[in-house]
Design an enzyme around this catalytic site. Structure first.
Site, PDB file in Angstrom:
ATOM      1  N   HIS A  11      -2.426  -1.159  -3.452  1.00 24.67           N
ATOM      2  CA  HIS A  11      -3.542  -0.227  -3.311  1.00 24.67           C
ATOM      3  C   HIS A  11      -3.299   0.973  -4.212  1.00 24.67           C
ATOM      4  O   HIS A  11      -2.535   1.875  -3.867  1.00 24.67           O
ATOM      5  CB  HIS A  11      -3.676   0.239  -1.856  1.00 24.67           C
ATOM      6  N   SER A  49       0.862  -1.190   0.000  1.00 19.50           N
ATOM      7  CA  SER A  49       0.000   0.000   0.000  1.00 19.50           C
ATOM      8  C   SER A  49       0.897   1.238   0.000  1.00 19.50           C
ATOM      9  O   SER A  49       1.741   1.383  -0.870  1.00 19.50           O
ATOM     10  CB  SER A  49      -0.953  -0.032   1.201  1.00 19.50           C
ATOM     11  N   ASP A  59      -4.693  -4.206   6.037  1.00 17.90           N
ATOM     12  CA  ASP A  59      -5.016  -5.104   4.935  1.00 17.90           C
ATOM     13  C   ASP A  59      -3.850  -6.043   4.651  1.00 17.90           C
ATOM     14  O   ASP A  59      -2.700  -5.618   4.588  1.00 17.90           O
ATOM     15  CB  ASP A  59      -5.354  -4.300   3.678  1.00 17.90           C
TER      16      ASP A  59
END
Length: 338
Positions: free
Chosen positions: A185, A158, A278
């Site tokens: 992401h 991310s 996540d």
């Protein structure tokens, strides 16, 4: 949520003011006209979120992002005109820790809510992320191993991910002995540009994942839409909008969990830099399935959120500095023969 705006355009600042005024939970903490001023403001009045322009005098948004994340870390979203033409700078900023990017809204009296929608949705998701709200884990049924399936390296990243992926993937040899699937992401508007950017820096071919394909050894594919990427029972990649209530899209947890359920060969899970949680539960599921799992260490993470969550859960069988992950993968999967 307290927000700092960094932009040298009076028109852009006015547009951002109008967009933020649509949500009463958002407060403008300060406005800076260039990156150098933003670094000073962030040090004395660190906000919850900074909306960072890229092209500014004195100090640009990439360098300001790097300085702020090193000295006064907070969530940063790149907000600038014509993101497509500035894709390389966007990836550089994300490599230093920016979470996301969006075009500056162009507002008129008739379409204020519509134009502000993409920005406000990203801000609300970040507010949820900062609040620590993730997805609850659910039981997984493991796939039956099949010796003919290649080894799979599943990577999640991310904030800070583009640079981390470039370092990791760029160190893998052209004859690397495993298939690689990465979930970063990033908004789908930048996915193709990111794949091309990484491909130019890697010996392995890098491209977006295509629905229906089976991961192949010696190639890297990236999640390429705002839907989740996952494996089917036949070991093929698909994009799916479900589960709809996940904060992260595409979700690393969704992909890692599908590896546990459906991949019939050996697999390695790698969780890189990023804000939030996540991938932590999915990495834990991979470890419990008997797969090797690696989390990036704190010292080399631009944002030590996701790897920290994985370490806390005991999801990582190894915690390694970024520069040692590729050699570990080569040691396990093979490649680099002379």
């Amino acid at each position: 949520m307290r927000i700092g705006i960094v932009n040298d355009s009076a028109l852009a600042v006015a547009a951002l003011r109008r967009a933020l005024a649509l949500d009463t939970t958002l407060e403008i903490a300060w406005i800076a006209g260039d990156g150098e001023e933003a670094v000073r403001m962030a040090a004395t009045q660190t906000p919850d979120l900074i909306l960072m322009d890229l092209l500014m005098p004195v100090m640009d948004g990439v360098e300001a992002t790097r300085r702020i994340m090193a000295e006064s870390p907070c969530a940063i979203v790149v907000v600038t005109m014509d993101l497509g033409r500035n894709a390389n700078q966007v990836f550089d900023a994300m490599g230093h820790g920016a979470i996301d990017a969006v075009d500056t809204p162009t507002l008129t009296d008739s379409d204020t809510k519509l134009a502000a929608g993409p920005l406000l949705r990203k801000i609300r998701n970040i507010a949820r992320l900062l609040g620590g709200r993730g997805q609850a884990p659910h039981p997984l049924a493991a796939a039956t191993p099949t010796p003919t399936a290649p080894r799979l390296v599943a990577i999640g990243a991310s904030a800070g991910g583009p640079a981390a992926l470039a370092t990791l993937l760029g160190a893998l040899p052209a004859d690397f002995g495993a298939a690689v699937v990465a979930v970063q992401h990033v908004d789908e508007a930048f996915a193709q540009g990111m794949a091309e950017w990484l491909d130019a820096q890697c010996q392995l071919p890098v491209r977006l994942a295509r629905a229906g394909e089976v991961p192949q050894a010696g190639a890297v594919v990236l999640a390429g839409t705002n839907d989740h990427l996952r494996l089917t029972s036949a070991g093929r990649l698909i994009y799916t909008p479900d589960p709809c209530d996940y904060l992260y899209r595409p979700s690393i947890d969704v992909f890692f969990e599908s590896v546990v359920e459906h991949w019939r060969g050996e697999a390695i899970g790698v969780l890189l830099t990023g804000m939030g949680r996540d991938g932590a539960q999915g990495l834990k599921a991979m470890r419990e399935r008997g797969f090797q799992t690696i989390a990036q260490d704190q010292a080399t993470s631009a944002v030590y959120g996701m790897p920290k969550a994985a370490a806390t859960l005991g999801a990582a069988s190894e915690i390694l500095p970024l520069q040692k992950i590729a050699p570990r993968l080569v040691m396990t999967c093979g490649g680099g023969r002379r």
